[in-house]
Design a protein around this motif. Sequence first.
Motif, PDB file in Angstrom:
ATOM      1  N   LEU A  17       0.885  -1.172   0.000  1.00 19.39           N
ATOM      2  CA  LEU A  17       0.000   0.000   0.000  1.00 19.39           C
ATOM      3  C   LEU A  17       0.919   1.217   0.000  1.00 19.39           C
ATOM      4  N   MET A  18       1.595   1.409  -1.119  1.00 18.44           N
ATOM      5  CA  MET A  18       2.621   2.453  -1.249  1.00 18.44           C
ATOM      6  C   MET A  18       2.265   3.360  -2.426  1.00 18.44           C
ATOM      7  N   PRO A  19       2.300   4.674  -2.245  1.00 20.15           N
ATOM      8  CA  PRO A  19       1.897   5.591  -3.320  1.00 20.15           C
ATOM      9  C   PRO A  19       2.672   5.383  -4.619  1.00 20.15           C
ATOM     10  N   GLY A  20       1.925   5.245  -5.706  1.00 13.89           N
ATOM     11  CA  GLY A  20       2.521   5.292  -7.038  1.00 13.89           C
ATOM     12  C   GLY A  20       3.309   4.085  -7.502  1.00 13.89           C
ATOM     13  N   GLN A  34       2.411  10.124   4.835  1.00 20.09           N
ATOM     14  CA  GLN A  34       3.733  10.752   4.682  1.00 20.09           C
ATOM     15  C   GLN A  34       3.798  11.567   3.389  1.00 20.09           C
ATOM     16  N   MET A  35       3.214  11.034   2.317  1.00 16.01           N
ATOM     17  CA  MET A  35       3.224  11.754   1.041  1.00 16.01           C
ATOM     18  C   MET A  35       2.340  12.994   1.103  1.00 16.01           C
ATOM     19  N   TRP A  36       1.137  12.868   1.685  1.00 17.48           N
ATOM     20  CA  TRP A  36       0.252  14.024   1.825  1.00 17.48           C
ATOM     21  C   TRP A  36       0.958  15.143   2.600  1.00 17.48           C
ATOM     22  N   ALA A  37       1.596  14.762   3.704  1.00 14.83           N
ATOM     23  CA  ALA A  37       2.305  15.759   4.520  1.00 14.83           C
ATOM     24  C   ALA A  37       3.422  16.416   3.710  1.00 14.83           C
ATOM     25  N   GLY A  38       4.111  15.613   2.896  1.00 16.04           N
ATOM     26  CA  GLY A  38       5.177  16.136   2.052  1.00 16.04           C
ATOM     27  C   GLY A  38       4.679  17.122   1.009  1.00 16.04           C
ATOM     28  N   ALA A  39       3.394  17.001   0.643  1.00 18.91           N
ATOM     29  CA  ALA A  39       2.782  17.920  -0.324  1.00 18.91           C
ATOM     30  C   ALA A  39       2.209  19.166   0.354  1.00 18.91           C
ATOM     31  N   TRP A  84       3.736  13.485  -8.096  1.00 24.69           N
ATOM     32  CA  TRP A  84       3.404  12.852  -6.813  1.00 24.69           C
ATOM     33  C   TRP A  84       4.489  11.847  -6.403  1.00 24.69           C
ATOM     34  N   ARG A  85       5.008  11.093  -7.379  1.00 27.32           N
ATOM     35  CA  ARG A  85       6.072  10.128  -7.063  1.00 27.32           C
ATOM     36  C   ARG A  85       7.325  10.845  -6.561  1.00 27.32           C
ATOM     37  N   ALA A  86       7.574  12.038  -7.095  1.00 25.32           N
ATOM     38  CA  ALA A  86       8.733  12.820  -6.630  1.00 25.32           C
ATOM     39  C   ALA A  86       8.565  13.191  -5.156  1.00 25.32           C
ATOM     40  N   VAL A  87       7.325  13.520  -4.752  1.00 24.62           N
ATOM     41  CA  VAL A  87       7.040  13.806  -3.336  1.00 24.62           C
ATOM     42  C   VAL A  87       7.190  12.523  -2.515  1.00 24.62           C
ATOM     43  N   ALA A  88       6.640  11.418  -3.035  1.00 22.84           N
ATOM     44  CA  ALA A  88       6.731  10.127  -2.338  1.00 22.84           C
ATOM     45  C   ALA A  88       8.185   9.697  -2.170  1.00 22.84           C
ATOM     46  N   ASN A  89       9.005  10.003  -3.162  1.00 24.49           N
ATOM     47  CA  ASN A  89      10.420   9.627  -3.122  1.00 24.49           C
ATOM     48  C   ASN A  89      11.142  10.278  -1.945  1.00 24.49           C
ATOM     49  N   TYR A 123       8.851   6.767   0.350  1.00 29.79           N
ATOM     50  CA  TYR A 123       9.902   5.848  -0.095  1.00 29.79           C
ATOM     51  C   TYR A 123      11.140   5.974   0.796  1.00 29.79           C
ATOM     52  N   LYS A 124      11.477   7.224   1.145  1.00 33.15           N
ATOM     53  CA  LYS A 124      12.679   7.489   1.954  1.00 33.15           C
ATOM     54  C   LYS A 124      12.552   6.849   3.334  1.00 33.15           C
ATOM     55  N   VAL A 125      11.404   7.059   3.981  1.00 35.02           N
ATOM     56  CA  VAL A 125      11.175   6.484   5.314  1.00 35.02           C
ATOM     57  C   VAL A 125      11.202   4.956   5.245  1.00 35.02           C
ATOM     58  N   PHE A 126      10.557   4.406   4.231  1.00 35.18           N
ATOM     59  CA  PHE A 126      10.493   2.953   4.058  1.00 35.18           C
ATOM     60  C   PHE A 126      11.891   2.379   3.844  1.00 35.18           C
ATOM     61  N   ALA A 127      12.697   3.053   3.015  1.00 40.51           N
ATOM     62  CA  ALA A 127      14.066   2.594   2.727  1.00 40.51           C
ATOM     63  C   ALA A 127      14.942   2.639   3.970  1.00 40.51           C
TER      64      ALA A 127
END
Length: 334
Positions: free
Chosen positions: A108-111, A179-184, A304-309, A313-317
């Motif tokens: 359940l990961m954006p994009g 996390q992505m919403w907050a990043g946006a 959106w993927r750039a925000v997720a990155n 994605y960063k937190v998950f990595a």
Amino acid sequence: MKCPSLAKSLTGLLVAALPLTAALADSITLKASHQFPGGKGDVRDEMVQMIAKEVAAANVDLTIKVFPGSSLVKAPDQWKAMQTGQIDMTSLPLDYASGIHPQFGATLMPGLVKNHAHALRLNSSPFMQDIKAIIAQGGAHVLADAWLAGAFAGKDKCILKPEDAAGMKVRSAGATFAQMWAGAGASVVSIPSNEVYNAMQQGVIQGTDTSTGSFVSFRLYEQVKCITAPGDNAMWFMYEPVLISQRSWDKLNDAQKKALTTASKKAEDYFNVESKKLDDEMVETFKKNNVKVVTMSSADAEAWRAVANKTSYKVFAEKVPGGKELIEKALSVK
């Protein structure tokens, strides 16, 4: 002194009973539990019911009893219940078990999944091979793959680009999306999905993301002005496979395994058709209720993927063992 005829008769009875005993030993009943409503047209319940029906028709001394609507086990507890032997099978949003196996958060990961055709390609990719290996390590076996699409919706405006979310109060389906919403630039509000309608109505939130089916069942078309449908460049997909515990799988004989595998493949094919219909039904329902329906362009999705990155994605990595590799493997599937 024993009577020879009596001894002979007893021996004959024992021999006659042996095939029956063997047959009884092979007769197995499995308990299948899930959280989705039964008998109300939920495609995930239909999938499990189809497996049970097909297996019964195969006449291999295998019965599957289905317990829908969290009637046997509560939604978050089904993974553990399968491991402890309380249930044998489940249809489960795999992310629910990410507290035990954090790698499941990638499902359940954006994009990561762009559309239904992309989801099918992912199923046979190294990314899903890794996920299924972790499922196996956890003591379960995948019977059928299933991906559900989701959407974004705004109370007052469309959400297509990350900047559209800036300053909005948003309810998110999971931590990775939050996390992505907050990043946006959005403020994330934590409330259960069944409270989204009232929260929208009262102005507690102005945006949300969830599955296309939930958008319809929760009647959110009454509260939003615009919805971003999955289309070809979706941001929201969730993996909800049908699983059996390895312990239960190992109890089955070859004929039972074959019947269950065949039934599960039929159910998976059915789901793949019906899940796309959920998206179409959402679009049709929202249009009928005068809600504007839009889809993301590939450029919108990339933004959106750039925000997720930089966030999800960063937190998950950083926090999940092997997380970086999982994200990279998923993104490599074109």
